[in-house]
Scaffold this motif. Structure first.
Motif, short mmCIF file in Angstrom:
data_model
loop_
_atom_site.label_atom_id
_atom_site.label_comp_id
_atom_site.label_asym_id
_atom_site.label_seq_id
_atom_site.Cartn_x
_atom_site.Cartn_y
_atom_site.Cartn_z
N THR A 20 0.78 -1.29 0.04
CA THR A 20 -0.04 0.05 0.09
C THR A 20 0.88 1.11 -0.09
OG1 THR A 20 -1.85 -1.19 1.21
CG2 THR A 20 -1.85 1.15 1.19
N TRP A 21 0.60 1.99 -0.94
CA TRP A 21 1.42 3.18 -0.96
C TRP A 21 0.53 4.73 -1.00
CZ3 TRP A 21 6.70 2.31 -2.85
CH2 TRP A 21 6.83 0.94 -3.09
N ASP A 22 1.20 5.58 -0.43
CA ASP A 22 0.65 7.05 -0.63
C ASP A 22 1.27 7.69 -1.84
OD1 ASP A 22 -0.50 7.37 1.99
OD2 ASP A 22 1.16 7.64 3.08
N LYS A 40 -4.07 7.10 -2.85
CA LYS A 40 -3.50 5.76 -2.20
C LYS A 40 -3.38 4.96 -3.46
CE LYS A 40 -4.07 6.63 2.15
NZ LYS A 40 -3.04 7.73 2.56
N ASP A 130 11.06 1.70 -0.36
CA ASP A 130 9.62 2.15 0.03
C ASP A 130 9.28 3.47 -0.74
OD1 ASP A 130 9.13 -0.10 1.85
OD2 ASP A 130 10.57 0.89 3.32
N ARG A 154 5.77 3.94 0.36
CA ARG A 154 4.97 2.79 1.01
C ARG A 154 4.60 3.11 2.40
NH1 ARG A 154 6.03 -2.81 -1.03
NH2 ARG A 154 7.77 -1.95 -1.89
N LYS A 155 3.52 2.54 2.78
CA LYS A 155 2.92 2.68 3.98
C LYS A 155 3.49 1.82 5.00
CE LYS A 155 -1.17 4.51 4.67
NZ LYS A 155 -2.56 4.70 4.67
#
Length: 155
Positions: A20-22, A40, A130, A154-155
């Motif tokens: 999961t990415w911002d 996201k 990340d 990356r979160k």
């Protein structure tokens, strides 16, 4: 026929992208206007490890909600990574590309957009495990129409 082995190009993609990415996006239009977006991206492994599905959900100034869903895979006979995209701007196309090096994935697409000969070039660079930066150039009738810069964390 036994189970196939994942090609290295696909293993690299899964290892580097799933999560999961911002997302931050900056769109530079040909008229000089700049649009910014945030949201996201979720990436998950699919088809027993032979692909990745991503969904990007952004809010973009001047555009509103932007959603993009993508399927990523590796076509071993042509030795190309494919990125098939469908977006809320009605864009639907298949980018083909290759790993330029262990941290850079380069894609190209050519076809018609709004009836005009068009192309997209997209470069994704993993600056760390990340963080990914992306640069997209969209061309219509041989002229740059817009450029988009992405930052994925990356979160």
């Amino acid at each position: 026929m036994g189970p196939e082995k994942q090609p290295q190009e696909l293993t690299m993609l899964i290892d580097k992208l799933v999560g999961t990415w911002d997302v931050e996006m900056t769109v530079k239009l040909v008229d000089g206007a700049i649009l910014r977006g945030k949201g996201k991206l979720k990436a998950q492994e699919i088809v027993d490890g032979f692909g990745v599905r991503t969904e990007m959900d952004l809010d973009v100034e001047g555009l509103g909600k932007y959603v993009e869903q993508d399927l990523w895979g590796y076509q071993r006979w042509e030795k190309k990574v494919h990125l098939y995209s469908i977006t809320t701007t009605a864009a639907v196309h298949d980018h083909a590309g290759n790993w330029k090096d262990d941290n850079t994935l380069v894609f190209h697409w050519e076809g018609l957009n709004e009836g005009k000969p068009s192309a997209e070039d997209l470069t994704l660079k993993w600056v760390s495990a990340d963080e990914i930066t992306g640069h997209e150039v969209d061309i219509a009738n041989g002229e740059v129409e817009m450029e988009i810069d992405y930052i994925f964390k990356r979160k």
